[in-house]
Design a protein around this motif. Structure first.
Motif, PDB file in Angstrom:
ATOM      1  N   UNK A 183       1.208 -51.567 -48.985  1.00  0.00           N
ATOM      2  CA  UNK A 183       1.078 -51.563 -47.519  1.00  0.00           C
ATOM      3  C   UNK A 183       1.181 -50.163 -46.931  1.00  0.00           C
ATOM      4  N   UNK A 184       2.025 -49.310 -47.534  1.00  0.00           N
ATOM      5  CA  UNK A 184       2.272 -47.999 -46.953  1.00  0.00           C
ATOM      6  C   UNK A 184       1.476 -46.885 -47.625  1.00  0.00           C
ATOM      7  N   UNK A 185       0.504 -47.231 -48.444  1.00  0.00           N
ATOM      8  CA  UNK A 185      -0.305 -46.211 -49.105  1.00  0.00           C
ATOM      9  C   UNK A 185      -1.119 -45.429 -48.079  1.00  0.00           C
ATOM     10  N   UNK A 186      -1.183 -44.114 -48.262  1.00  0.00           N
ATOM     11  CA  UNK A 186      -1.965 -43.257 -47.376  1.00  0.00           C
ATOM     12  C   UNK A 186      -3.439 -43.323 -47.741  1.00  0.00           C
ATOM     13  N   UNK A 187      -3.723 -43.232 -49.040  1.00  0.00           N
ATOM     14  CA  UNK A 187      -5.102 -43.229 -49.516  1.00  0.00           C
ATOM     15  C   UNK A 187      -5.089 -43.611 -50.997  1.00  0.00           C
ATOM     16  N   UNK A 218      -2.039 -39.238 -56.571  1.00  0.00           N
ATOM     17  CA  UNK A 218      -1.450 -40.407 -55.921  1.00  0.00           C
ATOM     18  C   UNK A 218      -1.481 -40.246 -54.407  1.00  0.00           C
ATOM     19  N   UNK A 219      -1.925 -41.305 -53.752  1.00  0.00           N
ATOM     20  CA  UNK A 219      -1.915 -41.311 -52.305  1.00  0.00           C
ATOM     21  C   UNK A 219      -0.767 -42.093 -51.720  1.00  0.00           C
ATOM     22  N   UNK A 220       0.270 -42.360 -52.524  1.00  0.00           N
ATOM     23  CA  UNK A 220       1.420 -43.119 -52.029  1.00  0.00           C
ATOM     24  C   UNK A 220       2.518 -42.174 -51.567  1.00  0.00           C
ATOM     25  N   UNK A 221       3.131 -42.425 -50.409  1.00  0.00           N
ATOM     26  CA  UNK A 221       4.112 -41.473 -49.858  1.00  0.00           C
ATOM     27  C   UNK A 221       5.436 -41.419 -50.613  1.00  0.00           C
ATOM     28  N   UNK A 222       5.645 -42.289 -51.598  1.00  0.00           N
ATOM     29  CA  UNK A 222       6.857 -42.201 -52.420  1.00  0.00           C
ATOM     30  C   UNK A 222       6.754 -41.105 -53.475  1.00  0.00           C
ATOM     31  N   UNK A 331       9.041 -34.471 -48.524  1.00  0.00           N
ATOM     32  CA  UNK A 331       9.682 -35.240 -49.591  1.00  0.00           C
ATOM     33  C   UNK A 331       9.174 -36.673 -49.532  1.00  0.00           C
ATOM     34  N   UNK A 332       9.591 -37.467 -50.506  1.00  0.00           N
ATOM     35  CA  UNK A 332       9.156 -38.860 -50.578  1.00  0.00           C
ATOM     36  C   UNK A 332       9.756 -39.684 -49.449  1.00  0.00           C
ATOM     37  N   UNK A 333       9.065 -40.776 -49.136  1.00  0.00           N
ATOM     38  CA  UNK A 333       9.557 -41.679 -48.102  1.00  0.00           C
ATOM     39  C   UNK A 333      10.522 -42.716 -48.660  1.00  0.00           C
TER      40      UNK A 333
END
Length: 566
Positions: A183-187, A218-222, A331-333
């Motif tokens: 759900x929270x992926x940027x791209x 990776x386009x995930x904010x983590x 930094x990561x979310x």
């Protein structure tokens, strides 16, 4: 008056570092000579037509200890050699007649058939060994050269490969385990990885690099692709005008000279990621240091040049255009291991599950393939933390899948210690290792689960068998680097140098080393227990272990206090 001429100072010319772009094209060490003698990708033909038919004794040493790596194959450690032999014996004395083999996943969503093939190779050819590595590979042991062509046939029939899983080459690429569904992926970076692999596979332009080259997209904010410690990383970011794209980070790597990546502060659209990747790897190929293997990683070039010069060379010499500037993520979310049950953006769920320090087996892989087929799961991805994630679980199947995972030895709700501990291969199979890691970490987890059954904060533990940091010693809350140490009676025993308070993702720091402080393997459980108890007693509200370490006194970190937290 002194009429004597002033003394002339002379500057000794700096030795050439073997940089091709500066005209140093002659090999400066045996590794460079071997690559010049024959493109390492050519070794496949000899494996198929000669070595697999004539056996181990027919293998050319230059292939055995060099070019084999370009197909994910290393000789494993001969049994019965303790850690004291690691640095004392020649490489050929450490060699066994069996091989370790790595299979790339490159962020792929593995289907039931692929998982069953991985499982069958393990049971048929590898004495059922299998590890999920922190580069999302599957790693086997006990492979015999006679079986390698058959293994390749089985892998390639389902779209998998060992090509360039090792060697001075673009190794297996890290992607987000939840690409395309979170759900929270940027791209979603999956198309970029596919395009990079298309350009990489079998390409002699990239098969002779100064050293290994590691990629993360990776386009995930983590920051779940560990971008801080890869040679090149594409990190999801949003530009205020152009929207979602990728920042570029370069020069991350650990081992004996750790560096966290230089963040270049740019914005790259999805369809240009592969072009930029080719630019970065070409800089490494052309300007990377080839004289000394110990200085041949990209991190040393980035450190010497700095981020501004690296970006300038990339833009002017390779891309022939400027990159759009943009702020880098700080930094990561959130935690990026994706363990547990999480809702996807399409209403289905993904489930992250933890084996113990990545160690699985052929039967588990086969059972996992059967499980996801039975419940209609879309597939499985491996993670950068020796874990795995099931993608596309229907809401009414979640409980059954979680129960099925538990039955085959995986847990979607593991203890902190099982969730947050990694270990490299160690002395069981690795020729570079000094101490045992996998079993030692397994035993440590079991002990800490009893001592801290309901720990309310994550504490990561990374266990390494030598200084090379394959399990990331310097970026864990508690990083353990294998060494031989003296016990209280003066005997040389297995032990660890301790790094404390490091991290990537939520914490971005290299761990703190205590001067002249070592821990024996036998005393490790008590050491960790004592340090964690002091942390729990001294922490401020919501203070992480790493934040506490940064302000703690050395005496509190040496593990000599025996507090018990009630």
């Amino acid at each position: 008056m002194n009429d004597a001429p002033a003394a002339r100072t002379t500057t000794r010319p700096r030795k050439g570092e073997g940089q091709w772009a500066l005209g140093y094209t002659e090999p400066l060490n045996k590794n460079e000579q071997s690559k010049k003698d024959d493109n390492p990708l050519n070794v496949r033909t000899r494996i198929e037509n000669i070595y697999s038919k004539r056996g181990f004794d027919s293998i050319d040493p230059a292939d055995l200890r060099g070019r084999f790596r370009w197909y994910g194959i290393y000789t494993q450690r001969a049994p019965g050699l303790d850690g004291g032999k690691t640095g004392a014996l020649e490489e050929e004395q450490l060699d066994d007649r069996y091989f370790m083999m790595r299979v790339r996943s490159d962020g792929r969503l593995l289907n039931p058939e692929q998982l069953r093939v991985l499982g069958a190779i393990s049971t048929d050819f590898a004495r059922s060994t299998a590890d999920i590595t922190d580069r999302s590979n599957i790693q086997y042991h006990w492979i015999e050269i006679e079986d390698v062509p058959t293994i390749w046939e089985r892998l390639e029939a389902v779209g998998l490969s060992t090509e360039e899983a090792c060697g001075d080459s673009p190794r297996g690429m890290l992607g987000s385990p939840v690409a395309g569904v979170a759900k929270d992926e940027i791209i979603d970076g999956t198309p970029a990885i596919a395009e990079i692999n298309k350009r990489r596979a079998g390409n002699p332009e990239y098969s002779n690099l100064p050293r290994k080259f590691k990629t993360s997209v990776s386009g995930h904010p983590s920051l779940d692709g560990a971008p801080e410690i890869n040679d090149v990383s594409f990190v999801g970011v949003v530009h205020p005008e152009h929207g979602p794209g990728f920042d570029l980070w370069v020069g991350g790597a650990l081992s004996t000279n750790p560096f966290l990546s230089e963040r270049l502060g740019v914005w790259i659209p999805l369809d240009e990621v592969a072009d930029v990747w080719e630019g970065v790897i070409s800089i490494f190929r052309d300007y990377g240091y080839r004289r000394l293997r110990s200085r041949a990683r990209l991190k040393f070039l980035v450190k010497d040049w700095g981020g501004d010069k690296f970006r300038e060379v990339l833009e002017t010499e390779y891309l022939k255009r400027p990159l759009i500037r943009n702020a880098s993520p700080e930094k990561a979310t959130r935690n990026g291991d994706h363990i547990g049950v999480h809702e996807q953006k399409d209403g289905n769920f993904y489930i992250g599950a933890a084996p113990v320090v990545g160690r699985i087996n052929g039967e588990l892989l086969t059972s996992l393939g059967d499980l996801i087929e039975e419940h209609g799961v879309a597939g499985v991805r491996f993670t950068a933390y020796q874990k795995l994630v099931l993608i596309g679980v229907a809401p009414d199947k979640v409980n059954a899948v979680v129960e099925g995972l538990d039955r085959i030895g995986l847990q979607a709700n593991p203890s902190n210690w099982r969730r947050s501990t990694m270990a490299c291969t160690g002395i069981e199979f690795c020729k570079l290792a000094i101490v045992d890691t996998k079993q030692r970490a397994h035993d440590l987890i079991a002990s800490l689960e009893q001592r801290f059954p309901e720990l309310d904060t994550p504490i990561t533990v990374n266990v390494n068998g030598c200084p090379n940091s394959c399990a990331r010693t310097q970026v864990a809350d508690i990083g353990l680097k294998g060494q031989l140490v003296l016990d209280d009676d003066g005997n040389q025993v297995e032990g660890f140098q301790v790094h404390l308070g490091g991290g990537i993702g939520l914490t971005t720091a290299l761990g703190r080393k205590l001067r002249a402080h070592k821990v024996t393997s036998k005393g490790l459980d008590d050491y960790v227990t004592n340090v964690v108890n002091v942390y729990l007693a001294q922490r401020n509200q919501d203070e992480s272990f790493a934040a506490w370490v940064a302000r703690a006194e050395d005496v509190d970190l040496r593990g000599e206090k025996t507090l018990e937290v009630v």
